[in-house]
Write a protein that holds these residues in place. Sequence first.
Motif, PDB file in Angstrom:
ATOM      1  N   ALA B  20       0.846  -1.208   0.000  1.00 21.03           N
ATOM      2  CA  ALA B  20       0.000   0.000   0.000  1.00 21.03           C
ATOM      3  C   ALA B  20       0.873   1.247   0.000  1.00 21.03           C
ATOM      4  CB  ALA B  20      -0.922  -0.013   1.211  1.00 21.03           C
ATOM      5  N   LEU B  21       1.945   1.184   0.770  1.00 17.30           N
ATOM      6  CA  LEU B  21       2.876   2.319   0.803  1.00 17.30           C
ATOM      7  C   LEU B  21       3.554   2.485  -0.554  1.00 17.30           C
ATOM      8  CD1 LEU B  21       4.038   4.412   2.793  1.00 17.30           C
ATOM      9  CD2 LEU B  21       5.874   2.794   3.267  1.00 17.30           C
ATOM     10  N   LEU B  22       3.964   1.361  -1.125  1.00 12.69           N
ATOM     11  CA  LEU B  22       4.673   1.413  -2.410  1.00 12.69           C
ATOM     12  C   LEU B  22       3.788   1.972  -3.527  1.00 12.69           C
ATOM     13  CD1 LEU B  22       6.676  -1.962  -2.427  1.00 12.69           C
ATOM     14  CD2 LEU B  22       7.591   0.379  -2.277  1.00 12.69           C
ATOM     15  N   VAL B  23       2.550   1.495  -3.617  1.00  7.69           N
ATOM     16  CA  VAL B  23       1.711   1.933  -4.736  1.00  7.69           C
ATOM     17  C   VAL B  23       1.392   3.423  -4.639  1.00  7.69           C
ATOM     18  CG1 VAL B  23       0.665  -0.330  -5.057  1.00  7.69           C
ATOM     19  CG2 VAL B  23      -0.504   1.355  -3.639  1.00  7.69           C
ATOM     20  N   ALA B  24       1.528   3.955  -3.432  1.00  6.18           N
ATOM     21  CA  ALA B  24       1.265   5.377  -3.279  1.00  6.18           C
ATOM     22  C   ALA B  24       2.424   6.237  -3.769  1.00  6.18           C
ATOM     23  CB  ALA B  24       0.956   5.697  -1.819  1.00  6.18           C
ATOM     24  N   ALA B  30       5.818  -0.202 -11.624  1.00  5.84           N
ATOM     25  CA  ALA B  30       6.381  -0.889 -10.448  1.00  5.84           C
ATOM     26  C   ALA B  30       5.282  -1.191  -9.439  1.00  5.84           C
ATOM     27  CB  ALA B  30       7.464  -0.019  -9.815  1.00  5.84           C
ATOM     28  N   ALA B  31       4.326  -0.274  -9.341  1.00  2.00           N
ATOM     29  CA  ALA B  31       3.213  -0.503  -8.411  1.00  2.00           C
ATOM     30  C   ALA B  31       2.410  -1.737  -8.821  1.00  2.00           C
ATOM     31  CB  ALA B  31       2.315   0.727  -8.377  1.00  2.00           C
ATOM     32  N   SER B  32       2.308  -1.967 -10.125  1.00  2.00           N
ATOM     33  CA  SER B  32       1.551  -3.131 -10.592  1.00  2.00           C
ATOM     34  C   SER B  32       2.189  -4.430 -10.118  1.00  2.00           C
ATOM     35  CB  SER B  32       1.476  -3.125 -12.123  1.00  2.00           C
ATOM     36  OG  SER B  32       0.796  -1.970 -12.556  1.00  2.00           O
ATOM     37  N   VAL B  33       3.523  -4.444 -10.086  1.00  2.34           N
ATOM     38  CA  VAL B  33       4.228  -5.629  -9.590  1.00  2.34           C
ATOM     39  C   VAL B  33       3.892  -5.853  -8.115  1.00  2.34           C
ATOM     40  CG1 VAL B  33       6.502  -6.639  -9.159  1.00  2.34           C
ATOM     41  CG2 VAL B  33       6.090  -5.338 -11.256  1.00  2.34           C
ATOM     42  N   ALA B  34       3.917  -4.770  -7.352  1.00  2.00           N
ATOM     43  CA  ALA B  34       3.603  -4.883  -5.920  1.00  2.00           C
ATOM     44  C   ALA B  34       2.165  -5.348  -5.710  1.00  2.00           C
ATOM     45  CB  ALA B  34       3.825  -3.532  -5.239  1.00  2.00           C
ATOM     46  N   LEU B  35       1.259  -4.882  -6.564  1.00  3.75           N
ATOM     47  CA  LEU B  35      -0.151  -5.261  -6.435  1.00  3.75           C
ATOM     48  C   LEU B  35      -0.365  -6.766  -6.579  1.00  3.75           C
ATOM     49  CD1 LEU B  35      -1.994  -2.486  -8.491  1.00  3.75           C
ATOM     50  CD2 LEU B  35      -2.251  -2.951  -6.061  1.00  3.75           C
ATOM     51  N   VAL B  36       0.445  -7.383  -7.419  1.00  2.00           N
ATOM     52  CA  VAL B  36       0.301  -8.825  -7.640  1.00  2.00           C
ATOM     53  C   VAL B  36       1.165  -9.614  -6.647  1.00  2.00           C
ATOM     54  CG1 VAL B  36       0.642 -10.685  -9.314  1.00  2.00           C
ATOM     55  CG2 VAL B  36      -0.254  -8.472 -10.062  1.00  2.00           C
ATOM     56  N   ALA B  87      -8.842  -8.895  -7.387  1.00  2.00           N
ATOM     57  CA  ALA B  87      -9.312  -7.516  -7.569  1.00  2.00           C
ATOM     58  C   ALA B  87      -8.190  -6.624  -8.081  1.00  2.00           C
ATOM     59  CB  ALA B  87      -9.871  -6.984  -6.255  1.00  2.00           C
ATOM     60  N   ASN B  88      -6.981  -6.835  -7.581  1.00  2.00           N
ATOM     61  CA  ASN B  88      -5.850  -6.023  -8.050  1.00  2.00           C
ATOM     62  C   ASN B  88      -5.553  -6.286  -9.523  1.00  2.00           C
ATOM     63  OD1 ASN B  88      -5.559  -4.890  -5.568  1.00  2.00           O
ATOM     64  ND2 ASN B  88      -3.723  -6.026  -4.981  1.00  2.00           N
ATOM     65  N   VAL B  89      -5.590  -7.555  -9.921  1.00  2.00           N
ATOM     66  CA  VAL B  89      -5.366  -7.874 -11.335  1.00  2.00           C
ATOM     67  C   VAL B  89      -6.476  -7.257 -12.192  1.00  2.00           C
ATOM     68  CG1 VAL B  89      -5.263  -9.747 -13.037  1.00  2.00           C
ATOM     69  CG2 VAL B  89      -4.090  -9.989 -10.841  1.00  2.00           C
ATOM     70  N   PHE B  90      -7.716  -7.378 -11.709  1.00  2.00           N
ATOM     71  CA  PHE B  90      -8.853  -6.824 -12.449  1.00  2.00           C
ATOM     72  C   PHE B  90      -8.684  -5.315 -12.668  1.00  2.00           C
ATOM     73  CE2 PHE B  90     -13.159  -4.974 -12.547  1.00  2.00           C
ATOM     74  CZ  PHE B  90     -13.678  -5.646 -13.640  1.00  2.00           C
ATOM     75  N   GLY B  91      -8.183  -4.622 -11.662  1.00  2.00           N
ATOM     76  CA  GLY B  91      -8.094  -3.163 -11.745  1.00  2.00           C
ATOM     77  C   GLY B  91      -6.764  -2.638 -12.249  1.00  2.00           C
ATOM     78  N   LEU B  92      -5.896  -3.524 -12.736  1.00  4.14           N
ATOM     79  CA  LEU B  92      -4.549  -3.082 -13.142  1.00  4.14           C
ATOM     80  C   LEU B  92      -4.588  -1.921 -14.124  1.00  4.14           C
ATOM     81  CD1 LEU B  92      -2.329  -6.295 -13.595  1.00  4.14           C
ATOM     82  CD2 LEU B  92      -2.034  -4.418 -11.957  1.00  4.14           C
ATOM     83  N   ALA B  93      -5.558  -1.974 -15.051  1.00  2.00           N
ATOM     84  CA  ALA B  93      -5.576  -0.962 -16.120  1.00  2.00           C
ATOM     85  C   ALA B  93      -6.354   0.292 -15.740  1.00  2.00           C
ATOM     86  CB  ALA B  93      -6.180  -1.573 -17.385  1.00  2.00           C
ATOM     87  N   THR B  94      -7.143   0.213 -14.689  1.00  2.00           N
ATOM     88  CA  THR B  94      -8.068   1.324 -14.440  1.00  2.00           C
ATOM     89  C   THR B  94      -7.965   1.953 -13.058  1.00  2.00           C
ATOM     90  OG1 THR B  94      -9.759  -0.248 -13.714  1.00  2.00           O
ATOM     91  CG2 THR B  94      -9.811   0.399 -16.032  1.00  2.00           C
ATOM     92  N   SER B  95      -7.490   1.221 -12.069  1.00  2.00           N
ATOM     93  CA  SER B  95      -7.606   1.737 -10.699  1.00  2.00           C
ATOM     94  C   SER B  95      -6.598   2.851 -10.439  1.00  2.00           C
ATOM     95  CB  SER B  95      -7.409   0.607  -9.688  1.00  2.00           C
ATOM     96  OG  SER B  95      -6.192  -0.058  -9.910  1.00  2.00           O
TER      97      SER B  95
END
Lengths: 77, 563
Positions: B20-24, B30-36, B87-95
């Motif tokens: 959560a800290l990283l994606v911010a 790079a955030a996408s990698v952390a999300l998965v 949910a993170n994979v689903f939202g990769l392109a839009t969130s």
Amino acid sequence: MSASTNSGVPGVRVLVVLAGAVGAGVAVDLAIGARPVGFGAGVAAFGVVILTVTARGLGMLLRRDLPRESAGEGDRA
Amino acid sequence: MPEQSLSLLAHPSIPLLVAALLVAIVPRRAASVALVAAPLVTLGLVAAGRGNVSADLHLYGVTLWPLRLDDLAAVFAGAFAVAVLLANVFGLATSTRLERAAGLVTAAAAIGVAVAGDLVMLFVWWEVKAVASTVLVLAANSERAAGAALRYLYLHLIGGALLLGGITWHLAETGTSTFVALDITPATAMIAAGFLVAAAAVPLHGWLPDAYPAATFTGTVLLSAFTTKAAVYALARGFAGVEFLVWVGVAMSLYGVVFAMLQDDLRRLLSYHIVSQVGFMVAAIGVGTTLAVNGAAAHAAAHIIYKGLLLMGVGAVIHSTGRRSASQLGSLAKVLPWVLVLYLIGAASISGVPLLSGFVSKELTIHALDDSDRLVAVVLLKIAAVGTLLSTLGKLPYATWIAPPQTGERVPVLRRPAASMYVAMTIAAAVCIVVGLVPGLLWDQLPYAQSYSPYYSGKVVETLQLLGVAGLGFWLLRRQLAPHPGVVLDVDWLAARTPALAAPAFRALDGAASRWSRTATSAGAWFAARHSSRPAWTTRPTWWVGTVIVLASAAAMIGSVWR
């Protein structure tokens, strides 16, 4: 003959068809010796009728027009 | 307690909080990698730590168990990790960054609730979850979302206050905060009430169909997994066998399906089905046998996946068309065929079609009630299952994909679903099928050993009869069940007006508190203004001051008890 009355209550044709489906379910259960006889079909037929009537009744009582700003228009989906 | 061998560094919430800290702060790629990666690490920690607890901590004379990964906790924590991954994979392109961070913190908090070994740690994670999920609703950045988020926060603060009051009272009475099966006393009844608010028990459910559809479509997928299921876990841990819950659950299951049949908004319809499906779980918890608790846990795990799939399906429709109401959609089968196929797998699963996960988990749940001679509850839950089919497998897909649009105009497809959306939906659909085909995979994760199998001729024939007749009923009544534009009043009508009723009290609190909490107030107002399209209730300092007061009161109460 219509499928339902104007109020949304299932009409005679629907009830006849559902009763026929329950009869078929009973026949299948009797044939394979399943117990209780006709349980799945009976519950489903009763459920369809009672839920539809309840939902239609509540819909008539509780449904309101939607303000345009609440309809999602312009909201980021 | 099991063997004390876990380090606190092995807490499965930690990777999600770090992510959560990283994606911010890091670039989007790079955030996408952390999300998965973070949910996968969390899943690994849950699997590796299963059956163990951390060492206890002593704080002001109270023993805390920050990490308890027994079998009941592990099944929920594992399901939460899978949910946030999908949910993170689903939202990769839009969130957005805010959504991503809030979603990860919400998931971390839900897992924290599941693995907390004592009520104090549970309460801390519970409140983190409430605030993070409020931000998740706010992230939709609309006036509707701001209002819904406020009502969501308001009701969860009430639930949190009940929970805190019950915990402190229980602690004062017993001297222990260890979270095990609780006897019913006035104190533990308050705790149960706090859990039931979060479980969306009727009539405390209004926040759910109000807030979930107001979030972004990825936010709704995230929200659907955590709050109610964390409450199911808490009820299963603390209140299994409380007969009252059987009838609370039955009422939820029927109320949810009836109101779902009335809805036009796709996500509001599915939100009512969350209420209904959680009702099955709560009813099983009320039975309280090992088989019933297994049923509740299995149904919660299966529900997290197939409900995520359903919400991803309608999310893909909303993403593609910009429309969220069934009455504004239609004839999408030719333009979004794979979304329809994947949605139907989720819909068939929630409806209990054999060979899918919902069938095995629902039948285990109902079998547990049948096994304890609760025939009336079994029949009522079967009727609720009929209603589930009518709207999720009948009304919603028929109006959205099959029937011509009610408006008479072709529904424009503005954009195609992103590849990541299809990937997430496909994985979820695959899980539904694999668990349905091999239920032992799910049984192995449950808290108690069992050998029940729903695949015997009598059960399959009964289920096929139920589904077949219900499907026939839908087809005969499809015009009567067609969506109607408009809103259907529910208890959310009252919730929507509560802030106005409470405004004088909060204005008084605001005035009294402003002298000592200007910093918190300013930060809260800034945050709300930053994430709202226009000033709304959330931008008013009163609410943030109110929140500070509640938290300060909580600290004071805990401190006074511990002294």
